[in-house]
Design a protein around this motif. Structure first.
Motif, PDB file in Angstrom:
ATOM      1  N   GLN A  45       0.863  -1.178   0.000  1.00 13.79           N
ATOM      2  CA  GLN A  45       0.000   0.000   0.000  1.00 13.79           C
ATOM      3  C   GLN A  45       0.899   1.228   0.000  1.00 13.79           C
ATOM      4  O   GLN A  45       2.081   1.111   0.293  1.00 13.79           O
ATOM      5  CB  GLN A  45      -0.949   0.007   1.211  1.00 13.79           C
ATOM      6  CG  GLN A  45      -0.289   0.200   2.555  1.00 13.79           C
ATOM      7  CD  GLN A  45       0.077  -1.120   3.214  1.00 13.79           C
ATOM      8  OE1 GLN A  45      -0.489  -2.152   2.897  1.00 13.79           O
ATOM      9  NE2 GLN A  45       1.037  -1.087   4.114  1.00 13.79           N
ATOM     10  N   PRO A  46       0.352   2.398  -0.343  1.00 15.00           N
ATOM     11  CA  PRO A  46       1.203   3.597  -0.370  1.00 15.00           C
ATOM     12  C   PRO A  46       1.962   3.762   0.944  1.00 15.00           C
ATOM     13  O   PRO A  46       1.418   3.565   2.022  1.00 15.00           O
ATOM     14  CB  PRO A  46       0.202   4.733  -0.581  1.00 15.00           C
ATOM     15  CG  PRO A  46      -0.919   4.085  -1.335  1.00 15.00           C
ATOM     16  CD  PRO A  46      -1.023   2.697  -0.751  1.00 15.00           C
ATOM     17  N   GLU A  47       3.241   4.087   0.807  1.00 18.90           N
ATOM     18  CA  GLU A  47       4.098   4.243   1.982  1.00 18.90           C
ATOM     19  C   GLU A  47       5.021   5.432   1.763  1.00 18.90           C
ATOM     20  O   GLU A  47       5.505   5.655   0.656  1.00 18.90           O
ATOM     21  CB  GLU A  47       4.907   2.953   2.189  1.00 18.90           C
ATOM     22  CG  GLU A  47       5.540   2.860   3.541  1.00 18.90           C
ATOM     23  CD  GLU A  47       5.991   1.443   3.892  1.00 18.90           C
ATOM     24  OE1 GLU A  47       6.732   1.335   4.887  1.00 18.90           O
ATOM     25  OE2 GLU A  47       5.639   0.485   3.199  1.00 18.90           O
ATOM     26  N   LYS A  48       5.263   6.181   2.848  1.00 14.07           N
ATOM     27  CA  LYS A  48       6.117   7.357   2.746  1.00 14.07           C
ATOM     28  C   LYS A  48       7.529   6.946   2.341  1.00 14.07           C
ATOM     29  O   LYS A  48       8.088   5.975   2.870  1.00 14.07           O
ATOM     30  CB  LYS A  48       6.159   8.108   4.082  1.00 14.07           C
ATOM     31  CG  LYS A  48       4.892   8.873   4.386  1.00 14.07           C
ATOM     32  CD  LYS A  48       5.012   9.641   5.679  1.00 14.07           C
ATOM     33  CE  LYS A  48       6.001  10.771   5.496  1.00 14.07           C
ATOM     34  NZ  LYS A  48       6.059  11.692   6.628  1.00 14.07           N
ATOM     35  N   ILE A  49       8.102   7.704   1.427  1.00  7.75           N
ATOM     36  CA  ILE A  49       9.466   7.449   0.962  1.00  7.75           C
ATOM     37  C   ILE A  49      10.444   7.502   2.136  1.00  7.75           C
ATOM     38  O   ILE A  49      11.314   6.636   2.260  1.00  7.75           O
ATOM     39  CB  ILE A  49       9.857   8.433  -0.154  1.00  7.75           C
ATOM     40  CG1 ILE A  49       9.032   8.134  -1.417  1.00  7.75           C
ATOM     41  CG2 ILE A  49      11.351   8.397  -0.436  1.00  7.75           C
ATOM     42  CD1 ILE A  49       9.156   9.176  -2.519  1.00  7.75           C
ATOM     43  N   THR A  50      10.293   8.479   3.018  1.00 13.46           N
ATOM     44  CA  THR A  50      11.222   8.603   4.144  1.00 13.46           C
ATOM     45  C   THR A  50      11.125   7.390   5.077  1.00 13.46           C
ATOM     46  O   THR A  50      12.134   6.955   5.635  1.00 13.46           O
ATOM     47  CB  THR A  50      10.996   9.910   4.924  1.00 13.46           C
ATOM     48  OG1 THR A  50       9.616  10.000   5.287  1.00 13.46           O
ATOM     49  CG2 THR A  50      11.396  11.121   4.085  1.00 13.46           C
ATOM     50  N   ASP A  51       9.919   6.828   5.244  1.00 18.72           N
ATOM     51  CA  ASP A  51       9.776   5.624   6.075  1.00 18.72           C
ATOM     52  C   ASP A  51      10.502   4.444   5.438  1.00 18.72           C
ATOM     53  O   ASP A  51      11.162   3.656   6.126  1.00 18.72           O
ATOM     54  CB  ASP A  51       8.301   5.272   6.282  1.00 18.72           C
ATOM     55  CG  ASP A  51       7.569   6.267   7.176  1.00 18.72           C
ATOM     56  OD1 ASP A  51       8.239   7.101   7.831  1.00 18.72           O
ATOM     57  OD2 ASP A  51       6.325   6.211   7.209  1.00 18.72           O
ATOM     58  N   LEU A  52      10.394   4.311   4.125  1.00 22.65           N
ATOM     59  CA  LEU A  52      11.086   3.228   3.418  1.00 22.65           C
ATOM     60  C   LEU A  52      12.603   3.398   3.511  1.00 22.65           C
ATOM     61  O   LEU A  52      13.331   2.425   3.697  1.00 22.65           O
ATOM     62  CB  LEU A  52      10.643   3.172   1.959  1.00 22.65           C
ATOM     63  CG  LEU A  52       9.198   2.712   1.743  1.00 22.65           C
ATOM     64  CD1 LEU A  52       8.740   3.009   0.320  1.00 22.65           C
ATOM     65  CD2 LEU A  52       9.050   1.235   2.063  1.00 22.65           C
ATOM     66  N   LEU A  53      13.075   4.631   3.395  1.00 17.27           N
ATOM     67  CA  LEU A  53      14.511   4.897   3.533  1.00 17.27           C
ATOM     68  C   LEU A  53      14.998   4.550   4.933  1.00 17.27           C
ATOM     69  O   LEU A  53      16.061   3.944   5.097  1.00 17.27           O
ATOM     70  CB  LEU A  53      14.808   6.359   3.199  1.00 17.27           C
ATOM     71  CG  LEU A  53      14.719   6.726   1.721  1.00 17.27           C
ATOM     72  CD1 LEU A  53      14.635   8.234   1.546  1.00 17.27           C
ATOM     73  CD2 LEU A  53      15.889   6.154   0.941  1.00 17.27           C
ATOM     74  N   ASP A  54      14.210   4.899   5.947  1.00 17.73           N
ATOM     75  CA  ASP A  54      14.579   4.565   7.334  1.00 17.73           C
ATOM     76  C   ASP A  54      14.671   3.052   7.515  1.00 17.73           C
ATOM     77  O   ASP A  54      15.611   2.545   8.132  1.00 17.73           O
ATOM     78  CB  ASP A  54      13.564   5.154   8.324  1.00 17.73           C
ATOM     79  CG  ASP A  54      13.648   6.671   8.433  1.00 17.73           C
ATOM     80  OD1 ASP A  54      14.713   7.248   8.097  1.00 17.73           O
ATOM     81  OD2 ASP A  54      12.651   7.286   8.860  1.00 17.73           O
ATOM     82  N   LYS A  55      13.684   2.328   6.979  1.00 19.59           N
ATOM     83  CA  LYS A  55      13.689   0.862   7.095  1.00 19.59           C
ATOM     84  C   LYS A  55      14.893   0.259   6.377  1.00 19.59           C
ATOM     85  O   LYS A  55      15.538  -0.659   6.893  1.00 19.59           O
ATOM     86  CB  LYS A  55      12.399   0.280   6.504  1.00 19.59           C
ATOM     87  CG  LYS A  55      11.169   0.534   7.325  1.00 19.59           C
ATOM     88  CD  LYS A  55       9.947  -0.033   6.627  1.00 19.59           C
ATOM     89  CE  LYS A  55       8.670   0.348   7.333  1.00 19.59           C
ATOM     90  NZ  LYS A  55       7.477  -0.125   6.613  1.00 19.59           N
ATOM     91  N   LEU A  56      15.200   0.774   5.198  1.00 17.26           N
ATOM     92  CA  LEU A  56      16.324   0.256   4.432  1.00 17.26           C
ATOM     93  C   LEU A  56      17.642   0.534   5.154  1.00 17.26           C
ATOM     94  O   LEU A  56      18.538  -0.309   5.178  1.00 17.26           O
ATOM     95  CB  LEU A  56      16.315   0.853   3.024  1.00 17.26           C
ATOM     96  CG  LEU A  56      17.226   0.226   1.981  1.00 17.26           C
ATOM     97  CD1 LEU A  56      17.065  -1.284   1.904  1.00 17.26           C
ATOM     98  CD2 LEU A  56      16.969   0.849   0.623  1.00 17.26           C
ATOM     99  N   GLN A  57      17.755   1.690   5.782  1.00 18.86           N
ATOM    100  CA  GLN A  57      18.957   2.003   6.562  1.00 18.86           C
ATOM    101  C   GLN A  57      19.131   1.021   7.718  1.00 18.86           C
ATOM    102  O   GLN A  57      20.236   0.573   7.996  1.00 18.86           O
ATOM    103  CB  GLN A  57      18.879   3.414   7.138  1.00 18.86           C
ATOM    104  CG  GLN A  57      19.336   4.470   6.196  1.00 18.86           C
ATOM    105  CD  GLN A  57      19.382   5.807   6.880  1.00 18.86           C
ATOM    106  OE1 GLN A  57      18.407   6.241   7.481  1.00 18.86           O
ATOM    107  NE2 GLN A  57      20.520   6.455   6.789  1.00 18.86           N
TER     108      GLN A  57
END
Length: 136
Positions: free
Chosen positions: A92-104
């Motif tokens: 589902q739509p997800e904030k780009i910054t949240d995805l970046l935080d998770k990837l970090q």
């Protein structure tokens, strides 16, 4: 490493790759991330079967290691993978910054094998796989 996001609003991953109005590109390290650029696309982006609309997007993401999308067609996915870019679908739509935080968080821990492969190619992080196997 560079990470791309298919987005309509430049804030969330909320777009099908072929239909995306924008591709937002970020530079990501385990410690930080920064916005590099957004590439906007015009025209009839929702026309199914129009493979020509993919070429400008493929060109825009050519230096990226990962592409986040809401959806991607089989042809688009094949072309992305052929450029050695790993497509990631979000349910589902997800904030780009949240995805970046998770990837970090993943980068700082024990990245899965597909991500270790990307990192080893980009020289971002080295792994001693024999030592890692001995510690398991």
């Amino acid at each position: 490493m560079k990470v791309a996001f298919a987005t309509q609003d430049l804030e969330r991953v909320d777009a099908h790759f072929g239909w995306a109005k924008n591709i937002a590109i970020y530079d990501l390290t385990p410690e930080s991330y920064s916005f590099l650029e957004s590439v906007a696309f015009a025209g009839d982006l929702q026309e199914d079967g129009n493979e020509d609309k993919l070429q400008p997007k493929l060109e825009a993401i050519k230096d990226c290691a990962i592409l986040y999308v809401a959806a991607i067609g089989g042809s688009g996915a094949a072309r992305v993978v052929a450029q050695n870019i790993h497509p990631m679908k979000v349910p589902q739509p997800e904030k780009i910054t949240d995805l970046l935080d998770k990837l970090q968080t993943v980068l700082r821990g024990a990245p899965p094998p597909w991500l270790r492969k990307i990192l080893s190619k980009s020289g971002e992080r080295s792994f001693d796989f024999e030592e890692e196997a001995e510690n398991v």
